[in-house]
Motif scaffolding. Sequence first.
Motif, short mmCIF file in Angstrom:
data_model
loop_
_atom_site.label_atom_id
_atom_site.label_comp_id
_atom_site.label_asym_id
_atom_site.label_seq_id
_atom_site.Cartn_x
_atom_site.Cartn_y
_atom_site.Cartn_z
N PHE A 33 3.24 1.14 1.63
CA PHE A 33 2.03 1.48 0.90
C PHE A 33 1.71 2.98 1.03
CE2 PHE A 33 -2.63 2.11 1.18
CZ PHE A 33 -2.95 1.87 -0.14
N ILE A 34 1.79 3.50 2.25
CA ILE A 34 1.47 4.92 2.47
C ILE A 34 2.46 5.82 1.72
CG2 ILE A 34 1.33 6.73 4.23
CD1 ILE A 34 0.42 4.52 6.20
N CYS A 35 3.75 5.49 1.80
CA CYS A 35 4.77 6.30 1.13
C CYS A 35 4.61 6.28 -0.38
CB CYS A 35 6.16 5.83 1.52
SG CYS A 35 6.60 6.15 3.24
N GLY B 142 0.88 8.31 -6.17
CA GLY B 142 -0.56 8.26 -6.37
C GLY B 142 -1.13 6.88 -6.14
N ALA B 143 -2.45 6.81 -5.99
CA ALA B 143 -3.11 5.55 -5.64
C ALA B 143 -2.95 4.49 -6.73
CB ALA B 143 -4.59 5.80 -5.37
N SER B 144 -2.93 4.92 -7.99
CA SER B 144 -2.88 3.95 -9.09
C SER B 144 -1.55 3.18 -9.13
CB SER B 144 -3.09 4.65 -10.43
OG SER B 144 -2.10 5.65 -10.63
N ASP B 145 -0.49 3.80 -8.61
CA ASP B 145 0.82 3.14 -8.62
C ASP B 145 1.18 2.51 -7.27
OD1 ASP B 145 1.30 3.82 -11.27
OD2 ASP B 145 2.10 5.79 -10.73
N ALA B 146 0.21 2.48 -6.36
CA ALA B 146 0.47 1.92 -5.04
C ALA B 146 -0.32 0.62 -4.88
CB ALA B 146 0.07 2.93 -3.95
N PRO B 147 0.33 -0.53 -5.08
CA PRO B 147 -0.39 -1.81 -4.91
C PRO B 147 -0.77 -2.03 -3.46
CG PRO B 147 1.96 -2.19 -5.21
CD PRO B 147 1.75 -0.73 -5.44
N LEU B 148 -1.94 -2.64 -3.27
CA LEU B 148 -2.40 -2.90 -1.91
C LEU B 148 -1.50 -3.91 -1.21
CD1 LEU B 148 -6.28 -3.15 -2.31
CD2 LEU B 148 -5.01 -1.39 -1.06
N PRO B 149 -1.21 -3.69 0.07
CA PRO B 149 -0.46 -4.69 0.84
C PRO B 149 -1.38 -5.86 1.19
CG PRO B 149 -1.09 -2.87 2.25
CD PRO B 149 -1.53 -2.49 0.86
N ALA B 150 -0.85 -6.82 1.90
CA ALA B 150 -1.66 -7.97 2.31
C ALA B 150 -2.60 -7.54 3.43
CB ALA B 150 -0.75 -9.10 2.76
N LEU B 151 -3.79 -7.14 3.07
CA LEU B 151 -4.72 -6.55 4.05
C LEU B 151 -5.15 -7.53 5.14
CD1 LEU B 151 -6.90 -4.27 1.74
CD2 LEU B 151 -5.05 -3.61 3.28
N PRO B 152 -5.39 -8.82 4.85
CA PRO B 152 -5.75 -9.73 5.95
C PRO B 152 -4.69 -9.78 7.04
CG PRO B 152 -6.26 -10.74 3.84
CD PRO B 152 -5.48 -9.50 3.54
N LEU C 241 -6.80 4.30 5.31
CA LEU C 241 -8.23 4.33 5.02
C LEU C 241 -8.62 5.45 4.07
CD1 LEU C 241 -9.73 3.45 8.51
CD2 LEU C 241 -9.99 2.16 6.39
N VAL C 242 -7.70 6.38 3.81
CA VAL C 242 -7.99 7.40 2.80
C VAL C 242 -8.19 6.75 1.43
CG1 VAL C 242 -7.04 9.44 1.62
CG2 VAL C 242 -6.70 9.16 4.08
N ASP C 243 -7.55 5.62 1.23
CA ASP C 243 -7.69 4.86 -0.01
C ASP C 243 -8.99 4.05 0.04
OD1 ASP C 243 -7.38 2.75 -2.06
OD2 ASP C 243 -5.34 3.53 -2.22
N GLN C 244 -9.87 4.25 -0.91
CA GLN C 244 -11.17 3.58 -0.91
C GLN C 244 -11.05 2.07 -1.04
OE1 GLN C 244 -14.21 5.08 -3.45
NE2 GLN C 244 -13.94 7.22 -2.84
N ARG C 245 -9.94 1.60 -1.56
CA ARG C 245 -9.78 0.15 -1.68
C ARG C 245 -9.65 -0.49 -0.29
NH1 ARG C 245 -4.64 0.03 -5.48
NH2 ARG C 245 -4.13 1.77 -4.08
N VAL C 246 -9.00 0.24 0.62
CA VAL C 246 -8.84 -0.29 1.98
C VAL C 246 -10.17 -0.24 2.72
CG1 VAL C 246 -7.62 -0.04 4.17
CG2 VAL C 246 -6.43 0.44 2.01
#
Length: 433
Positions: A249-251, A257-267, A296-301
Amino acid sequence: MFMLGKGIPNRITSLPGTVLNTPFGQLLKPQLDNAMRGITQAPVAPAAIPPQQRQINASNGVSSSHPPSRETNASQRNSVNAASGFPTGQVHYAATLKGLDLLLNSAKSSCAVIFFTSATCPPCKLVYPAYDELAAEAGAKAVLIKIDLSEAYEIGSKYQVRATPTFMSFLNGKKENEWVGASEGQLRGNVRMLIQMAHPPHPHTNLRLRTFQRHHKAYLYTKIPPLEKLIAKMGPGGSDSAVTALKDFICTRQVSGASDAPLPALPAIMAFVLGSVDATPPDSLFPVIDLLRCTLVDQRVSGYLAAEKSHSTIRKVLAKPTSLDPNCPYSLRIVTLQLACNLFSSPLLAHQLLEDQDLSPLLIQLVTSSLLDTTHAPIRVAAASLAFDIAATNHARRLDDEEDLLSEATQVELMASLLEALSIESESKDAVR
């Protein structure tokens, strides 16, 4: 007869008055009056100088007067340099070498300017008003002197003045500069620069400080470390699927960019973080916290953490350094401070951090204890950044006419820690900023 003025036609002798009486002349008259004021003004009458001061001036060959064209308040007119006995905020006139030496000696610990002029120098008179204004502006910080060479021959001879107007400046008793010419801009620039050299501003005035007169973005730690090296420090835990997901996710976010980086399984990732905080030795925990900081730089996280039940992940991470005090490892404390700054990337989470009665004390305790760390300057810098984020978030509520997020007691505690930290800070300018 014509050369003597007799026989000149009235239409010629009355021409200036005729022009001034026209509408165009009325427009020009204020400008002409202003230009001629420095030439036509008479010196201040001796009666305007207090008798005691006038006696001293007469014996020393020194006189001082305020320019009639400049209004001065009572306190300025009556101000006197206690060390020299000369009035401040006005031009001083010296007619003898003894008087000039007295004036220069009074400025040995600051600065002085000598303006060499003469009665037959029209250009000199053009800068009289500016010189008077500079004297009033300087106050007690400088001594501005005017010498009329048509009367003070011995002074002109000693200083080898060959043209008027000539200016000489002195700094701490030594000659600093000399220039010739009636340039008002050059005069103002040189005198103000001299005063600044004699009275340099406090170093803190050169710092580019943020203000709270508007909304500010949070100070975030966005730098990505070499991930392979960071993960290698986790030991066996580095092979966990949650770590791989975080790394991918970070890479991806960093490259595309954030728009092309899907969120991982956060739970699953938060469960891994919680388990690591409980099971990993403090000296080896910082890589896990640093990986979480990067996400955490990503507001979604940060938005996900804002919705997390009981804020269990944030609570456990923030509590870890303070629970280990005074033996918390340096690496763990600094990455926790940086992570706490990145929590403010989400306005929703930032408000919850300060409103929650369990999270807010943890955050304040982390800041206050880190600000007073006398061993590590980077920790104090990170703590000061976190304090700024906290203060900016709270102050934004005031700008929006809403109630403070922090209690008055908490604000006092935070301010006391900042003041104590500033009073002892001598190593890091970044911490002061």
